[in-house]
Write a protein that holds these residues in place. Sequence first.
Motif, short mmCIF file in Angstrom:
data_model
loop_
_atom_site.label_atom_id
_atom_site.label_comp_id
_atom_site.label_asym_id
_atom_site.label_seq_id
_atom_site.Cartn_x
_atom_site.Cartn_y
_atom_site.Cartn_z
N VAL A 1 0.77 -1.38 0.36
CA VAL A 1 -0.20 0.14 -0.12
C VAL A 1 0.89 1.18 0.14
N PHE A 2 0.70 2.41 -1.23
CA PHE A 2 1.54 3.37 -0.94
C PHE A 2 0.51 4.80 -0.49
N VAL A 3 0.62 5.64 0.18
CA VAL A 3 -0.28 6.45 0.04
C VAL A 3 -0.05 7.88 0.29
N SER A 4 -0.43 8.76 -0.10
CA SER A 4 -0.54 10.27 0.32
C SER A 4 0.17 11.03 1.44
N PRO A 5 0.92 12.09 1.93
CA PRO A 5 0.75 12.24 3.29
C PRO A 5 0.02 12.79 3.81
N PHE A 6 -0.74 13.31 3.07
CA PHE A 6 -1.87 13.95 3.51
C PHE A 6 -3.39 13.16 4.36
N LEU A 7 -3.07 14.11 5.67
CA LEU A 7 -3.86 12.92 6.65
C LEU A 7 -4.91 12.76 6.57
N ARG A 8 -5.80 12.57 5.16
CA ARG A 8 -6.91 12.22 5.60
C ARG A 8 -6.72 10.91 4.35
N CYS A 9 -5.57 11.26 4.03
CA CYS A 9 -5.50 9.77 3.13
C CYS A 9 -4.44 8.63 4.29
N ILE A 10 -3.59 9.46 5.12
CA ILE A 10 -3.12 8.09 6.44
C ILE A 10 -4.35 7.28 7.05
#
Length: 277
Positions: free
Chosen positions: A74-83
Motif C-alpha cells: 500500500v502506498f499513501v499520500s502524506p495528507f492526513l485524510r489519506c493516512i
Amino acid sequence: MDAPLPENNTINDATHLQNVVVMRHGDRIDSIEPLWVTTAARPWDPPLVEDGRIRAFGTGRKLKTDLGFPIHRVFVSPFLRCIQTASEVVSALCAVEDGPDVLSSHGVAIDPSKLKVSIEYGLCEMLNRETIGRDCAPKDGNFGFNISELEAMLPAGTVDHAVKPVFKQLPQWEETVMGARTRYEQIIKALADKYPSENLLLVTHGEGVGVSVSAFLKDISVYEVEFCAYSLLRRSVVHENKSFTAREFEVLTHYGQTGISYCSAIPSTSSPMYDAM
C-alpha cells in the motif's frame, strides 16, 4: 468489475498479472463542516470525520472479499485524510477476524505480515489554488509533513521503512492541473514498475483516481469520484532473467460501480475534475 483471474495471478511460468487499485480517501471534515478551516491550525490538511473512517474500513473489507487477489503493498499520500483512510483500509485487509458489527479499526486484531505500507509524496494532493484555497495554504509554503509521526498513525508492524519514495519531496506549490495529472500517471506507472510482481493499493486524492481511469481509457472524462471510490487496473508482466516487460494497463472499472462516473469526452486541461479533493 474484474475479469476472471488465473490462480496465483500467473498465466504461465514467465507471465504474471499485476493489479493496481487506486483509491480516494474518505469523507473529510471540511466537506461536512465548512467553517472548520476558519479555526484549524492546518486548514490545508483536514482529517476524516467518523463516517469517513467507517466508510474507509468498509471499503477495505469490500476489497478483501471482492477483489479475488491479495494486496501486497500500500502506498499513501502524506495528507492526513489519506493516512487515516489507509489505516482503516489496511486494518480491514489485515484483520484476523472481524464480524459484520465491526465498523472501524478500533480494537481489530491484525496480522501485519500480510502487506507493507509506505508514504509516497507523488500521490499527494494537487498543490495549487484550484484544490487548496488561497486562505488555506500555508503562508510560508511549508506543508509541514512529519513522516515519522504519520507512519506512527498506520497499523503497527505494517510500515516498510526500507522503501524509498519515488518522489523525494512534495511537488512545487502552484503546479498546473495538467502537471499534476501527468504526475499522477507517472507515479502509478513508476510504482507498478518498481514492484512488478506485486499487487498494489494506492491511497490518494480524487484527481489521482480520476487520472487512473482517464489516462488508460482514451477520450474519457471523469466527472465524479466519490469518497473512497476506487479503480482497478491490470496488466500482464513478462519476466525474463532479472528484467521484465509489461503491457499497458487495462481499466477494469465500470461506470458507477465503485464510485467513479465518466463519459466519452475530451477532459478540460485547465481545471480539476472535482471541487473537493
